[in-house]
Design a protein around this motif. Sequence first.
Motif: not given
Lengths: 162, 318
Positions: B148-153, B158-161, B166-172, B227-235
């Motif tokens: 889903k993240i990779e599909a964002l164009e 813009d993504y970050f703001h 919301e992505v961070l909220e869900r990731f927490i 693994g969690l560290g790798n994902i937050i870097q990606f996000l």
Amino acid sequence: MHTAKILIAYDGSDNARRAVSYTAAMVGSGGNRLVDVAAIERPADRDLFADDAAWKAECARRIEAMRTSLNEARAMLVAAGVPEAAVTTRFVESCRSPLREAQECSIGTSIALEILRLAEEGGYDTVVVGRRGVSKQEEFLFGSVSTKIIHAAKGLAVWVVA
Amino acid sequence: MAPSARTLLAQMAPDFPARHVGDLYTDTTEFMRISHGDVIVLADRHFLVLRDEAERRFGMEDPKFWVKRCRCLETGGRNILKLVFHESFPMTIGTMTVTCTRSPRKETRILDLVHGDDRFMQGETIYDTADNPVRILDIVPGKRLDEKIEALEMPHRDYFHDHFPEVLERFIEACQAIQWLHDRGEKHGDIRRDHLYVLRETGRYCWIDFDYTFDFQESPFGLDLFGLGNIIQFLVGMGQHTTQALTPSQRVIIDANDCSIMFPNRVVNLKKLFPYIPESLNNILLRFSLAAEVYYDTTAELIDDLSRARDALSQPTL
């Protein structure tokens, strides 16, 4: 006269043997010191084995190896001149061990914290631990008993033998 | 005498082409022999095998012969059946190799533990006639988070703001799910970004695949944290950023200390690429960098820092 109490964190590795050897050289026959060599059981992870028989056999093998190694550590200290009566060894069983007999056991989340608990409960002045000399990557992933002991120790001296 | 697969399918799946009908299996030990058209019988349930599952990694299809995509003949629903496959293999993580073991017992235990908790994939275990614990998994109703993240164009800013808060909220929440496991003495064992799904109905994140285990005594949850560290870097980065992909001007400002402790070509000091990333969030990423002196010891510590970073994100900027 104050009696110094030294606790050696022991796992049978070369680093742990170095810690015993160093302590033996430091303590020798002089002084009024008690040396306790403590090993915390690290049972094999049950999930790594296809069946219970193989798991229990591996746990039994590890216990036997550790008890033998503890006797060797004791012999090293005595050979260096530490009075026999001043040397004790102990093997703390893991609560997760399928072969557990003792009431007291280690919950096994951290060897370092278990060692510090023993030190606090036994009123030890000094904890001795060997250090593997791990890379940053290894420490990051696998953790380090000596690093954790250094960070968490309070009210006692820590000798790290690298 | 038990009915044949042909008789069963004629009654329960008449749409299934007769020419593809295979055999009936009550013992799944020889999983390589079980394929399309066979029927696996577990207690009073019957599963028509549709195909072997496969994992697509590094552009290659990697078939998983012990994982079968099935149709349950009683319910008509789709399930994934994981058959017993004991294996230990070396897994390379950066410059290090660790031994990984596949444990059906562990996955069975975790499936029982997380039953009814939508932060984790759902399923149950039924033992076949040879006492193999076969895990019957529900298909996760959603899509992989990384896809889903990779599909964002859109530009990263813009993504970050607009999306990342919301992505961070869900990731927490997803990290809290892992902490919940750790509090119960369990580890996920294979935390990767393609093992985290976004549930279609709720948008919540859902972890899959719990059968890996490792023997890390002093840091039993170290690999999960990694693994969690790798994902937050990606996000945070809206994808991975390697040194090979840097522009010449970026290359000048990025050095080894800005990269992952495990992967020297992966940039984790993302504030250098995206200066609007707040310090509190970037500091989390730096805990996974080569420059780090102190590492996360528990998931709770990571969650505390992520929560602070989330609060900082919601502060108005001047």
